[in-house]
Design a protein around this motif. Structure first.
Motif, PDB file in Angstrom:
ATOM      1  N   ASP A 122      28.905  17.040   1.256  1.00  0.00           N
ATOM      2  CA  ASP A 122      27.456  17.259   1.181  1.00  0.00           C
ATOM      3  C   ASP A 122      26.654  15.979   1.345  1.00  0.00           C
ATOM      4  N   GLU A 123      27.284  14.839   1.162  1.00  0.00           N
ATOM      5  CA  GLU A 123      26.594  13.556   1.201  1.00  0.00           C
ATOM      6  C   GLU A 123      26.607  12.961   2.605  1.00  0.00           C
ATOM      7  N   GLN A 124      25.499  12.366   2.996  1.00  0.00           N
ATOM      8  CA  GLN A 124      25.458  11.601   4.230  1.00  0.00           C
ATOM      9  C   GLN A 124      26.005  10.217   3.953  1.00  0.00           C
ATOM     10  N   PRO A 125      26.635   9.584   4.951  1.00  0.00           N
ATOM     11  CA  PRO A 125      27.155   8.235   4.710  1.00  0.00           C
ATOM     12  C   PRO A 125      26.031   7.244   4.445  1.00  0.00           C
ATOM     13  N   LEU A 126      26.320   6.270   3.588  1.00  0.00           N
ATOM     14  CA  LEU A 126      25.344   5.219   3.286  1.00  0.00           C
ATOM     15  C   LEU A 126      25.202   4.272   4.467  1.00  0.00           C
ATOM     16  N   LEU A 127      26.329   3.806   4.984  1.00  0.00           N
ATOM     17  CA  LEU A 127      26.376   2.878   6.115  1.00  0.00           C
ATOM     18  C   LEU A 127      27.418   3.372   7.101  1.00  0.00           C
ATOM     19  N   THR A 128      27.202   3.104   8.383  1.00  0.00           N
ATOM     20  CA  THR A 128      28.226   3.396   9.379  1.00  0.00           C
ATOM     21  C   THR A 128      28.363   2.211  10.332  1.00  0.00           C
ATOM     22  N   THR A 129      29.502   2.150  10.986  1.00  0.00           N
ATOM     23  CA  THR A 129      29.744   1.056  11.931  1.00  0.00           C
ATOM     24  C   THR A 129      28.916   1.201  13.197  1.00  0.00           C
ATOM     25  N   HIS A 130      28.326   2.357  13.429  1.00  0.00           N
ATOM     26  CA  HIS A 130      27.535   2.584  14.634  1.00  0.00           C
ATOM     27  C   HIS A 130      26.055   2.817  14.330  1.00  0.00           C
ATOM     28  N   SER A 131      25.583   2.305  13.206  1.00  0.00           N
ATOM     29  CA  SER A 131      24.165   2.405  12.883  1.00  0.00           C
ATOM     30  C   SER A 131      23.424   1.228  13.505  1.00  0.00           C
ATOM     31  N   ALA A 132      22.123   1.230  13.370  1.00  0.00           N
ATOM     32  CA  ALA A 132      21.308   0.156  13.964  1.00  0.00           C
ATOM     33  C   ALA A 132      21.572  -1.194  13.312  1.00  0.00           C
ATOM     34  N   ASP A 133      22.135  -1.207  12.113  1.00  0.00           N
ATOM     35  CA  ASP A 133      22.410  -2.470  11.433  1.00  0.00           C
ATOM     36  C   ASP A 133      23.776  -3.053  11.767  1.00  0.00           C
ATOM     37  N   PHE A 134      24.735  -2.226  12.153  1.00  0.00           N
ATOM     38  CA  PHE A 134      26.106  -2.712  12.299  1.00  0.00           C
ATOM     39  C   PHE A 134      26.739  -2.430  13.656  1.00  0.00           C
ATOM     40  N   LEU A 135      25.981  -1.973  14.620  1.00  0.00           N
ATOM     41  CA  LEU A 135      26.527  -1.705  15.940  1.00  0.00           C
ATOM     42  C   LEU A 135      27.060  -3.003  16.543  1.00  0.00           C
ATOM     43  N   ALA A 136      28.320  -3.021  16.913  1.00  0.00           N
ATOM     44  CA  ALA A 136      29.011  -4.186  17.497  1.00  0.00           C
ATOM     45  C   ALA A 136      29.121  -5.350  16.511  1.00  0.00           C
ATOM     46  N   ARG A 137      29.053  -5.066  15.210  1.00  0.00           N
ATOM     47  CA  ARG A 137      29.202  -6.085  14.169  1.00  0.00           C
ATOM     48  C   ARG A 137      30.131  -5.564  13.075  1.00  0.00           C
ATOM     49  N   PRO A 138      31.417  -5.346  13.389  1.00  0.00           N
ATOM     50  CA  PRO A 138      32.313  -4.745  12.390  1.00  0.00           C
ATOM     51  C   PRO A 138      32.535  -5.630  11.164  1.00  0.00           C
TER      52      PRO A 138
END
Length: 184
Positions: free
Chosen positions: A148-164
């Motif tokens: 039911d919960e949406q993820p807090l952060l993802t590797t493909h969000s605007a903050d972490f795209l191409a910054r693993p």
């Protein structure tokens, strides 16, 4: 003029052995910097707002003040959107975890958090409907199913795209905040 919502506290980068080196744990802080996609989009919006403000000045001198006021209001709206985009993200403090979205903010107290963990799953690419395989930092709360919960952060969000590595550092820091404040 300092913009505290644009920067993150990076004391944790200097102190590798201490996961939470902050003295003031009651202050809300984002444990990562906004990504280049988010900052670039906000910069383009602020550039657009400067042109609209210039247009409002020209209209004020050549047209009516009502027309200039409407254009000035549009410019203020664009500035507000850009600043809200920069403020979006996950914030932590001793009180809990706060997820700031574009239209709303949700805060969860640490005593309601069962677990914060990184999982491999399909994630949305830049918030669009298209999904790709990636990592997500998920929050499990008391009385709610993890699905039911949406993820807090993802590797493909605007903050972490191409910054693993930035995602890993932010996820580890949020997990450390959760571990210390749930049991401490």
């Amino acid at each position: 003029m300092p913009l505290p919502f644009l920067t993150a506290d990076h004391a944790y980068e200097a102190a590798e052995d201490v996961p939470l080196p902050f003295d003031d744990r009651d202050r809300w802080r984002r444990p990562y910097r906004p990504g280049p996609c988010r900052v670039g989009s906000a910069a383009v919006l602020l550039l657009l707002a400067s042109y609209v403000l210039f247009a409002a000045v020209i209209i004020a001198f050549t047209g009516t003040l009502t027309e200039a006021g409407v254009v000035f209001g549009i410019a203020l709206l664009v500035v507000a959107v850009a600043l809200r985009m920069l403020r979006m993200g996950v914030w932590v403090s001793a009180a809990g975890l706060r997820r700031v979205g574009f239209l709303g903010t949700r805060t969860v107290a640490w005593n309601l958090v069962v677990a914060v963990r990184t999982v491999q799953q399909p994630v949305r690419w830049l918030g669009l409907p298209r999904t790709v395989q990636g990592q997500a930092l998920s929050l499990v709360r008391q009385g709610r199913a993890p699905e039911d919960e949406q993820p807090l952060l993802t590797t493909h969000s605007a903050d972490f795209l191409a910054r693993p590595e930035a995602f890993d550092r932010a996820a580890d820091t949020i997990e450390a905040w959760a571990a210390e404040n749930r049991h401490g």
